[in-house]
Design an enzyme around this catalytic site. Structure first.
Site, PDB file in Angstrom:
ATOM      1  N   HIS A 218       0.808  -1.237   0.000  1.00  0.00           N
ATOM      2  CA  HIS A 218       0.000   0.000   0.000  1.00  0.00           C
ATOM      3  C   HIS A 218       0.834   1.276   0.000  1.00  0.00           C
ATOM      4  O   HIS A 218       0.284   2.372  -0.044  1.00  0.00           O
ATOM      5  CB  HIS A 218      -0.931   0.026   1.225  1.00  0.00           C
ATOM      6  CG  HIS A 218      -0.190   0.318   2.497  1.00  0.00           C
ATOM      7  ND1 HIS A 218       0.526  -0.633   3.178  1.00  0.00           N
ATOM      8  CD2 HIS A 218      -0.044   1.464   3.207  1.00  0.00           C
ATOM      9  CE1 HIS A 218       1.080  -0.096   4.242  1.00  0.00           C
ATOM     10  NE2 HIS A 218       0.758   1.181   4.293  1.00  0.00           N
TER      11      HIS A 218
HETATM   12  C1  UD1 Z   1      -1.920   5.629   6.086  1.00  0.00           C
HETATM   13  C2  UD1 Z   1      -0.600   6.103   6.700  1.00  0.00           C
HETATM   14  C3  UD1 Z   1       0.456   5.044   6.496  1.00  0.00           C
HETATM   15  C4  UD1 Z   1       0.006   3.684   6.995  1.00  0.00           C
HETATM   16  C5  UD1 Z   1      -1.317   3.349   6.330  1.00  0.00           C
HETATM   17  C6  UD1 Z   1      -1.878   2.040   6.801  1.00  0.00           C
HETATM   18  C7  UD1 Z   1      -0.064   8.502   6.707  1.00  0.00           C
HETATM   19  C8  UD1 Z   1       0.740   9.537   6.034  1.00  0.00           C
HETATM   20  N1  UD1 Z   1      -0.117   7.315   6.072  1.00  0.00           N
HETATM   21  O1  UD1 Z   1      -1.740   5.521   4.687  1.00  0.00           O
HETATM   22  O2  UD1 Z   1       1.613   5.403   7.215  1.00  0.00           O
HETATM   23  O3  UD1 Z   1       0.966   2.718   6.689  1.00  0.00           O
HETATM   24  O4  UD1 Z   1      -2.252   4.392   6.637  1.00  0.00           O
HETATM   25  O5  UD1 Z   1      -3.077   1.761   6.133  1.00  0.00           O
HETATM   26  O6  UD1 Z   1      -0.607   8.754   7.748  1.00  0.00           O
HETATM   27  N2  UD1 Z   1      -9.572   4.667   2.764  1.00  0.00           N
HETATM   28  C9  UD1 Z   1     -10.693   3.883   2.937  1.00  0.00           C
HETATM   29  N3  UD1 Z   1     -11.092   3.607   4.185  1.00  0.00           N
HETATM   30  C10 UD1 Z   1     -10.440   4.054   5.286  1.00  0.00           C
HETATM   31  C11 UD1 Z   1      -9.303   4.850   5.102  1.00  0.00           C
HETATM   32  C12 UD1 Z   1      -8.863   5.142   3.835  1.00  0.00           C
HETATM   33  O7  UD1 Z   1     -11.317   3.451   1.979  1.00  0.00           O
HETATM   34  O8  UD1 Z   1     -10.865   3.764   6.413  1.00  0.00           O
HETATM   35  C13 UD1 Z   1      -9.100   4.970   1.397  1.00  0.00           C
HETATM   36  C14 UD1 Z   1      -9.343   6.386   0.989  1.00  0.00           C
HETATM   37  O9  UD1 Z   1      -9.888   6.353  -0.296  1.00  0.00           O
HETATM   38  C15 UD1 Z   1      -7.961   7.023   0.935  1.00  0.00           C
HETATM   39  C16 UD1 Z   1      -7.030   5.824   0.742  1.00  0.00           C
HETATM   40  O10 UD1 Z   1      -7.705   4.719   1.332  1.00  0.00           O
HETATM   41  O11 UD1 Z   1      -7.864   7.944  -0.068  1.00  0.00           O
HETATM   42  C17 UD1 Z   1      -5.698   5.986   1.421  1.00  0.00           C
HETATM   43  O12 UD1 Z   1      -5.867   6.329   2.787  1.00  0.00           O
HETATM   44  P1  UD1 Z   1      -4.925   7.414   3.512  1.00  0.00           P
HETATM   45  O13 UD1 Z   1      -5.406   7.623   4.903  1.00  0.00           O
HETATM   46  O14 UD1 Z   1      -4.718   8.577   2.615  1.00  0.00           O
HETATM   47  O15 UD1 Z   1      -3.497   6.761   3.577  1.00  0.00           O
HETATM   48  P2  UD1 Z   1      -2.972   5.296   3.693  1.00  0.00           P
HETATM   49  O16 UD1 Z   1      -2.403   4.898   2.384  1.00  0.00           O
HETATM   50  O17 UD1 Z   1      -3.974   4.371   4.318  1.00  0.00           O
END
Ligand code: UD1
Length: 372
Positions: A218
C-alpha cells in the site's frame, strides 16, 4: 493528600495505530488494579481522529483488540496530507483544552501522530511518542517526515530498540528525553485472546499451512506510480502460477489498480480479498511460507513468528527485523529471484529481538508515572 490521577490522552488514527494503543489501555487498567509499586492512579481518555474510518480499516480492530469506544471521534476522514493534518489539528485543539491531560500519547508515524503532537506541544501539554527514533532516511516517505517532526518536539521519546536510540542521539536529542521501552506491537500479539478457530481464514480460502504467500502492498512509492504498479502486478501474476497467493488489498492499492486499468484476472491462484482484521492478519502471517509486504507492522509481526518476509522497499526504518529477524529487502526487478532463494531456505528463520517480550506497555506506564 494523594496526587490526582495522572491523565493521559491516547491518540489513535489509522489502522497501524490500533494494535499499539490497545496494550496501553490494558496496562493502565492493570496498573489501577494492582498499583505496581506506585499508588497514583492513571486515567485515560481515548481520541480517534478518524483518519481511517471504515469497518475493515478501523472498526474490526476496535472489536478484535478489545479497545473501548473512543471518548472523542474527530471524524476527519481521507484527504491530501495538508487537508488531513490541518483538519486533525483544528479538531484536536478543543479536545486538549477541554480534557486538560497531563500527557498526550501518540504512536507510530501517521498524519494523526504529527498533527496531535504539534497541537499539544504548542498548548504546553507534554507529549510522549511511542515508537520514537525509527528512521528510514528516506524523506520521500510521508511517514519519515512525520517521525522527524514528532521526535523533534515531543517531550518523551519511547523507543523500541537500541538502533532507534542511536538515531535520536545522532540528531542531538538529549539522552534524558529517551527511554528504550521495547516493541509495543508485540504486547498485542502476546496478550491477544485467540478466536475459537484461529486459522479459520486458511480453511475459508483453501490454504495449507506454509503452502501460500501472503502479500500486502500500500505504500505510495509502490502503488501510486502506474509503471511501478504494473511491474508488481506482472511479477505477482507470474509468481501465482507457481504458488498460491493471498492478497488482502488496501483501499489505496485497489483504487489505483482500477484507475490504471490493472487486474489479476488471468491469475486463478491469486486470491484478491478485502482488507483482513487483526486475527486473520496474524493467522496469515504465522502460517504463510513467505510474506511479501511494504508494511512496517508486518515486517515486525513476521519477525515475531519467524516467517520469512520480503519487503518491497529500498530501505526499512526497522533494521532489527533484517539484522536479527526474518526480513529481507527486495525490489520489483529482483522479486522472483529473491522469492526463489527464500523458498529454498528454512520455513522459520531469524531470532526474536530484545524487548519483544509483551511488557512494553507496562514499562511505558511506569515511565510516565516516574515523569509525573
Ligand atoms: C496511512 C498512513 C500510512 C500507513 C497506512 C496504513 C499517513 C501519512 N499514512 O496511509 O503510514 O501505513 O495508513 O493503512 O498517515 N480509505 C478507505 N477507508 C479508510 C481509510 C482510507 O477506503 O478507512 C481509502 C481512501 O480512499 C484514501 C485511501 O484509502 O484515499 C488511502 O488512505 P490514507 O489515509 O490517505 O493513507 P494510507 O495509504 O492508508
Amino acid at each position: 493528600m494523594p496526587l490526582p490521577p495522572l491523565k493521559l490522552l491516547l491518540i489513535a488514527g489509522a489502522r497501524p495505530n490500533f494494535m499499539k494503543i490497545a496494550p496501553l489501555i490494558k496496562a493502565v487498567e492493570a496498573h489501577n488494579r494492582t498499583g505496581n509499586g506506585n499508588t497514583r492512579a492513571v486515567e485515560f481518555c481515548l481520541v480517534h481522529t478518524g483518519q481511517h474510518y471504515d469497518e475493515k480499516m478501523s472498526n474490526i480492530f476496535f472489536r478484535e483488540l478489545g479497545i473501548p469506544a473512543p471518548h472523542h471521534n474527530l471524524e476527519i476522514g481521507s484527504g491530501s496530507h495538508a487537508v488531513q493534518t490541518a483538519n486533525i489539528m483544528i479538531r484536536f485543539e478543543p479536545v486538549c483544552l477541554e480534557e486538560k491531560p497531563d500527557w498526550v500519547i501518540v504512536v507510530g508515524d501517521v498524519n494523526s501522530t504529527v498533527a496531535c503532537t504539534l497541537v499539544a506541544t504548542k498548548l504546553g501539554i507534554r507529549v510522549a511518542h511511542v515508537e520514537a527514533g525509527l528512521r528510514s532516511y528516506d524523506r520521500g516517505m510521508p511517514e519519515e517526515i512525520n517521525r522527524l517532526v514528532t521526535d523533534a518536539i515531543a517531550d518523551l521519546l519511547l523507543t523500541p530498540s537500541e538502533d532507534a536510540d542511536q538515531n535520536l542521539l545522532r540528531e542531538g536529542v538529549a539522552p534524558k528525553r529517551i527511554r528504550t521501552v521495547g516493541n509495543i506491537m508485540i504486547d498485542s500479539i502476546i496478550g491477544r485472546t485467540l478466536p475459537e478457530n484461529p486459522t479459520a481464514i486458511l480453511d475459508r480460502l483453501g490454504l495449507k499451512k506454509e503452502g501460500f504467500l501472503f502479500v500486502t502492498l500500500h505504500r505510495p512509492s509502490n502503488v501510486d506510480d502506474r509503471a511501478t504498479l504494473e511491474v508488481i502486478v506482472r511479477e505477482l501474476s507470474a509468481i501465482a502460477n507457481e504458488w498460491p497467493v493471498v492478497f488482502p488489498i488496501h483501499p489505496r492499492t485497489l483504487k489505483n489498480m482500477e484507475t490504471f486499468g490493472l487486474s489479476f484476472a488471468d491469475s486463478p491462484h491469486l486470491q484478491l480479498i478485502e482488507p483482513v482484521g487483526y486475527h486473520d492478519s496474524l493467522a496469515l502471517t504465522e502460517n504463510a511460507r513467505c510474506l511479501l509486504t511494504d508494511s512496517g507492522g508486518l515486517q515486525e509481526e513476521s519477525t515475531f513468528f519467524r516467517t520469512p518476509c520480503l519487503t518491497l522497499r529500498p530501505n526499512t526504518e526497522r533494521p532489527v527485523t533484517v539484522i536479527l529477524g526474518s526480513n529481507r529487502l527486495t525490489t520489483p526487478a529482483r522479486l522472483r529471484e529473491d522469492l526463489r532463494s527464500t523458498l529454498q531456505g528454512p520455513a522459520r528463520t531469524g531470532i526474536i529481538p530484545p524487548y519483544w517480550d509483551g511488557k512494553t506497555a507496562e514499562r511505558i506506564v511506569a515511565e510516565l508515572l516516574r515523569a509525573g
